[in-house]
Structures are given as C-alpha cells and as structure tokens.
Design a protein around this motif. Structure first.
Motif, short mmCIF file in Angstrom:
data_model
loop_
_atom_site.label_atom_id
_atom_site.label_comp_id
_atom_site.label_asym_id
_atom_site.label_seq_id
_atom_site.Cartn_x
_atom_site.Cartn_y
_atom_site.Cartn_z
N GLU A 294 24.41 -7.54 -1.70
CA GLU A 294 24.98 -8.88 -1.58
C GLU A 294 25.48 -9.19 -0.16
O GLU A 294 25.63 -10.35 0.20
N ASN A 295 25.69 -8.15 0.64
CA ASN A 295 26.19 -8.34 2.00
C ASN A 295 25.08 -8.28 3.05
O ASN A 295 25.36 -8.36 4.25
N VAL A 296 23.84 -8.15 2.62
CA VAL A 296 22.71 -8.08 3.54
C VAL A 296 22.47 -9.45 4.19
O VAL A 296 22.53 -10.48 3.52
N ALA A 297 22.22 -9.44 5.50
CA ALA A 297 21.86 -10.67 6.21
C ALA A 297 20.35 -10.82 6.19
O ALA A 297 19.62 -9.96 6.71
N ILE A 298 19.86 -11.90 5.58
CA ILE A 298 18.42 -12.08 5.39
C ILE A 298 17.88 -13.09 6.41
O ILE A 298 18.33 -14.23 6.47
N TYR A 299 16.92 -12.65 7.22
CA TYR A 299 16.31 -13.50 8.23
C TYR A 299 14.84 -13.80 7.93
O TYR A 299 14.25 -14.66 8.57
N TYR A 300 14.26 -13.09 6.98
CA TYR A 300 12.86 -13.31 6.63
C TYR A 300 12.65 -12.88 5.19
O TYR A 300 13.07 -11.79 4.79
N GLY A 301 12.00 -13.74 4.40
CA GLY A 301 11.77 -13.44 3.00
C GLY A 301 12.68 -14.25 2.11
O GLY A 301 13.52 -15.03 2.58
N PRO A 302 12.54 -14.10 0.79
CA PRO A 302 13.35 -14.87 -0.16
C PRO A 302 14.85 -14.64 0.06
O PRO A 302 15.30 -13.50 0.19
#
Length: 348
Positions: A294-302
């Motif tokens: 839940e704390n991951v920073a997402i820059y690419y993908g869903p």
C-alpha cells in the motif's frame, strides 16, 4: 536394539538425501535469486533498463536508460538516454560517469529516445546495443523502433557507431516474414556469440514474440529468421540471451501470466533457434522482499496493482556463470520519488 537404531538412522539419512535431491531437481531458476538492494537511484531521473559488464580490474559498469522527471510513459519515447555508472562491487554503490549514447536530435533514425541498452564484452571490445526512433509521436511510434550498435575499446568510450549511423537491425522488407511491417518495429535486443562463432541478436517484435537475426561478423550484416523463436500468445518482454547449463537461454518478463503475471520466464533451447521449454525465471518483487504494498509509489502500470513486478532483466556473467541480475520496476517499493533499478544475487 542396536541394530534397530542403526536401521532407523539409515532410513532417516536415505529419506533426507532423497528429499534433498528431489528439492534440487524441482528448484527453479527463480528460486535462486536473493534481493541485495538498489543498484541505481538518481534524484530527478526515471531509471529503467540497467545492463552490467565487468572490466579486467573487476569494476562493474552499468549502462542505464534514464530520463528527467518521474513520468515513464510517454517520456521514454523521446527523452531517454543511456548513462554509464561505475562501481567496484557488483552490489554497488554505483556512481554516474558519463552519457554513452543519446538521441542525435538530427534527421536520423535515432533522433529520439536511446533506450533499453544491452552491454556485452566480446573478446577485447565492449558492444552496446540499444533502441531508438525518429518520431516519438503515436503513430508512427512504436512501429518505427529500430536497433543500433556501438563499439568501444573501453567502457568509458569513445563509442563508435557501426555502419556510420549505428543502425544494425530494422523490420524485414519481405512480406512473407513474421514481423513484416511490425506494429512495434524491432526492439529490446540481446546479443549472444554462438559457441560456433556466429553472432546472434535476439529481439522483440510483432505480438511481443522474440525473433532472431544472425551474422558471421559482429558488425553484420545480420540476416533475420523468417519466423519467431518463441510461440507465446501472451506478451513477454526484454529477453536477455546467455548460455546456461549447456543450453541457449532467454530470460524474459512474464507480463500476463504464462506462468505467473508479473514474474519472469527462463526459456531454453538446444539450438538457439526454437525455444519450446520454459520455467519461472524470477518471482514478483514481493517474493524476495517484505514491504507494504500500500505504500509503494507507482510510476508505471495499473495504479491499483496488488503486487510489484520487475522489468527488463539483465545479467552479470562472470566466467560464463550467472552472478547477478539488475532489474528496474515501474514501482518504487520504498515509496520514494522516481523509479530505481534493483540488484539480486544468484545463489548457486
């Protein structure tokens, strides 16, 4: 009593030996990786494909696709460059050295987006393969992706582009070939010197299958096979080519779950032309490291992803043996700004 105890001990040892042998036989390539840390993190830059090579002094050189900002798509298409980082240890730390290849900005096939490098040591030369394009707008991109090659005597350069402009591989002109007018061009190359002396370039093309081009000489000309070397119906990416246990091997991503969505595949072949067997090549990031999704920073993908995946695996081979894997991700698992690349060690 004495004989009974010996008999029981013998049975226990036999069971332990058999179980251990069975485990060794069932152990997959994916189970051998151990997460070691971040390979490259550069403030202000998105980090992507990270390809390693070792010099004669034991220093490790990483050739890294990077571009300013934290937006992966579409920025990689226009702004990517290939940066060179150096470390004295395969696990880092690595320091920026120079930019090896960038878009020319001129009216050339590689005007934009030098991207997804693969570095190889071929005898006393360093060989850098990369992709680029002449227009990052859609269309024509990604159908205008092509593959270039540059060669140097040192990982610090200077890099001399083959055939004057660097172009080594384009889509075939023969309509009977599997990737004629491919919607994604030819991209994401991998170089392998065949044990018999020829040079093989594997690449991704139509329907995200892997293709093959062969040359007698390093600088070409490369002749494409009229058929793909993999028969996958689901997308794979980023094959890295190497010899493994006497077979030809391609390490790719497994984007949509041939075995496990978000994992990797190790394809093997007896002849390097037909890859008809595979096993899991690496697991999702979550299998190697305990972190809060839940704390991951997402820059690419869903944005609602329930797991984190590696991209574009590249291997460090030492004396022909697998030692380390370098992988970027669209997820910064530590929740920080920008993407980074990670390093995993191969446990023999």
């Amino acid at each position: 009593m004495y004989n009974k105890t010996l008999s029981s001990l013998f049975i226990f040892v036999l069971f332990a030996f058999s179980s251990g042998r069975l485990f060794a036989q069932n152990k997959q390539f994916a189970d051998s990786w151990e997460y070691m840390g971040i390979a490259v993190e550069e403030p202000g830059f998105t980090i992507w494909g990270t390809s390693p090579v070792m010099d004669d002094e034991g220093n490790v050189h990483l050739f890294v696709a990077r571009w300013p900002g934290d937006k992966v798509n579409p920025d990689w298409r226009s702004a990517s460059e290939i940066a060179h980082y150096v470390g004295s240890n395969p696990e880092g730390p690595f320091s920026f050295s120079d930019v090896a290849v960038a878009g020319t900005g001129l009216d050339t096939w590689d005007k934009y987006g030098a991207h997804n490098p693969t570095i190889s040591r071929v005898e006393d030369k360093y060989v850098l393969l990369y992709i680029a394009n002449d227009n990052p707008s859609q269309p024509p991109h990604p159908s205008n992706q092509k593959i270039g090659m540059a060669i140097a005597d040192s990982p610090y350069g200077p890099w001399n582009k083959v055939n004057k402009d660097g172009l080594i591989l384009d889509t075939p002109k023969n309509p009977a070939y599997w990737n004629y007018e491919a919607s994604n061009g030819v991209n994401n190359p991998a170089l392998l010197k065949h044990p018999d002396g020829e040079y093989f370039i594997y690449f991704k093309s139509e329907k995200s299958r892997m293709g093959l081009a062969i040359a007698e000489n390093l600088e070409g000309p490369y002749v494409q096979m009229p058929f793909p070397v993999t028969s996958n119906d689901q997308n794979i990416e980023d094959g890295y080519a190497f010899m493994y246990e006497g077979k030809f091997a391609l390490l790719t991503t497994d984007n949509h779950g041939i075995i496990e969505a978000g994992g990797g595949l190790l394809w093997t072949s007896e002849d390097g032309i037909t890859f008809d067997t595979y096993e899991k090549g690496f697991h999702r990031i979550n299998a190697y490291l305990d972190f809060d999704q839940e704390n991951v920073a997402i820059y690419y993908g869903p944005m609602n992803a329930t797991y984190s995946k590696f991209e574009r695996p590249q291997l460090l081979l030492v004396d022909g043996e697998v030692n380390y894997m370098y992988v970027p991700s669209g997820h910064n698992i530590f929740g920080r700004k920008n993407t980074v690349s990670y390093v995993l060690k191969f446990k023999k």
